[in-house]
Design an enzyme around this catalytic site. Structure first.
Site, short mmCIF file in Angstrom:
data_model
loop_
_atom_site.label_atom_id
_atom_site.label_comp_id
_atom_site.label_asym_id
_atom_site.label_seq_id
_atom_site.Cartn_x
_atom_site.Cartn_y
_atom_site.Cartn_z
CG ASP A 127 4.80 8.65 20.35
OD1 ASP A 127 5.94 8.86 19.93
OD2 ASP A 127 4.17 9.48 21.03
CD1 TRP A 162 9.25 11.60 18.57
CD2 TRP A 162 10.58 9.94 19.29
NE1 TRP A 162 8.54 10.86 19.48
CE2 TRP A 162 9.34 9.84 19.94
CE3 TRP A 162 11.58 9.01 19.59
CZ2 TRP A 162 9.05 8.83 20.87
CZ3 TRP A 162 11.30 8.01 20.52
CH2 TRP A 162 10.06 7.94 21.14
N GLY A 163 12.38 11.01 13.97
CA GLY A 163 13.54 11.07 13.09
C GLY A 163 14.56 9.98 13.34
CG ASP A 184 7.88 15.45 21.93
OD1 ASP A 184 8.13 14.72 20.94
OD2 ASP A 184 7.18 15.08 22.89
C1 GLA Z 1 5.80 11.72 22.31
C2 GLA Z 1 5.38 12.44 21.02
C3 GLA Z 1 4.49 13.61 21.34
C4 GLA Z 1 3.27 13.15 22.13
C5 GLA Z 1 3.73 12.41 23.38
C6 GLA Z 1 2.57 11.77 24.11
O1 GLA Z 1 6.64 12.51 23.08
O2 GLA Z 1 6.51 12.86 20.30
O3 GLA Z 1 4.08 14.27 20.17
O4 GLA Z 1 2.48 12.31 21.34
O5 GLA Z 1 4.66 11.37 23.07
O6 GLA Z 1 2.98 11.09 25.27
#
Ligand code: GLA
Length: 376
Positions: A127, A162-163, A184
């Protein structure tokens, strides 16, 4: 690790969030085998965030599994998962803390890669929260990939930024096997529609070695669990699944597979849709036709075996009719050939069409065909 096809599996986050445990993982592993999900290709069982203690071990500096959730540690859980024929996935973060505020791997990349290898991990979701401003994201993904490449175990890196930072431009060069390209997902039609549409221009960056991950599926969640929102109808869930298949996205189930309902199970193990998703050529999907509203499309994807997948997709809120001329997929009228169609949802023969197709599609629904060029 260099995945040749979009990875498939299950991830704990969408339904379970922080409510994960040794028992829940074992039950999920059992269910993935008993319900035929492993057989259909869902091979990774991935534990997402919230699996560790809030602090590293003061002596070894290692991340420590939560003593209540995983009282016997991670290796036994991983052994159990492997014993079922599945692969085992873990989670960490490029920043100093994970998104849910557990220890991240920043400046601990090599130690953590060693720890994950010792757990027997085959997959690591990585992440992007709590990244120090001065640290370059590209470099941090390079670091973890170098660490994993030298940890003595084959571990697929699933990047999750996330891009951000035009990730599609550089992520393949790091060694990551897939990369999250969007924020998300939540369990709603609007969420999966917007995520899917946001990546139409980036589908060309996805392919063997490094796949564009448009997030874990919400299919079958029925608005229960961690990312509950408005929920989706059956029709919307089948659209979500079909679009992820057309896109060639990794297929990570997010519903509780222990209690998966028959409709969802049938959908996510549908051999025609999975064939589209897992086609070995991994050619990018393209829009063969787009309506003026930007919400109704005919997507096409050239498959191996001289087949082509077609998805008549109505993402608008009104029922409508979708049309496209076969010329848009390279079949002009002058060729004097037609398309033999198989309905991907039912497997039924849908006949032969020539020159063009025009079919009604309900709001939020889609019709998917696998087509073959035939003489008329
Ligand atoms: C981020 C990621 C999610 C998930 C959460 C966990 O938001 O994008 O997919 O893994 O963290 O905290």
């Amino acid at each position: 690790m260099f995945p040749k096809k979009p990875p498939m599996g299950f991830n704990t986050w969408n339904t379970f969030g922080e409510n994960i445990s040794d028992a829940m993982i074992r039950e999920t592993a059992d269910a993935m085998v008993e319900k035929g999900l492993l057989k259909a290709g869902y091979e990774y069982l991935v534990i997402d965030d919230c699996w560790s203690e809030k602090k590293r071990d003061p002596v070894t500096d290692r991340i420590v599994p939560d003593r209540v959730k995983f009282p016997e540690g991670m290796r036994v859980v991983s052994d159990y998962v492997h014993g079922k024929g599945l692969k085992f996935g873990m989670y960490s973060c490029a920043g100093v803390r994970t998104c849910a505020n557990y220890p991240g791997s920043f400046d601990h990349e090599f130690l953590d890669a060693e720890t994950f290898a010792a757990y027997g991990a085959d997959f690591l979701k990585y992440d992007y929260c709590y990244k120090p401003d001065y640290a370059d994201g590209t470099l941090l993904y390079r670091r973890i990939c170098t660490a994993l490449d030298n940890c003595g175990r084959d571990i697929l890196l699933s990047a999750c930024n996330w891009g951000a930072d035009n990730v599609h431009d550089w992520i393949r060069s790091t060694g990551a096997g897939m990369y999250r390209s969007t924020g998300d997902i939540s369990d709603s039609f609007v969420s999966f529609r917007d995520i899917f549409l946001s990546q139409l221009d980036n589908v060309k960056f996805s392919g063997p070695g490094c796949f564009n991950d448009i997030d874990m599926l919400t299919v079958g969640m029925r608005n229960r669990g961690n990312v509950a929102s408005t929920g989706c109808s059956d029709l919307e869930y089948r659209t979500e699944f079909a679009l992820w298949c057309m896109f060639g996205a990794p297929l990570m189930l997010g519903c509780d597979v222990r209690t998966i309902d028959d409709t969802t199970l049938k959908l996510v193990t549908n051999p025609y849709l999975l064939r589209i998703n897992q086609d070995e050529a991994c050619r990018p999907m393209f829009a063969a036709h787009k309506e003026w509203d930007g919400q109704r499309y005919v997507f096409a994807r050239v498959l191996t075996n001289h087949e082509i997948a077609l998805a008549f997709t109505n993402l608008s809120d009104n029922d409508g009719t979708l049309w496209f001329p076969f010329d848009a997929i390279g079949l002009p009228v002058s060729a004097k050939k037609g398309l033999q169609l198989t309905d991907a949802f039912t497997g039924e023969d849908a006949g032969v069409e020539k020159e063009y197709m025009r079919i009604p599609v309900k709001a939020h629904d889609c019709a998917v065909f696998i087509a073959k060029v035939v003489n008329l």
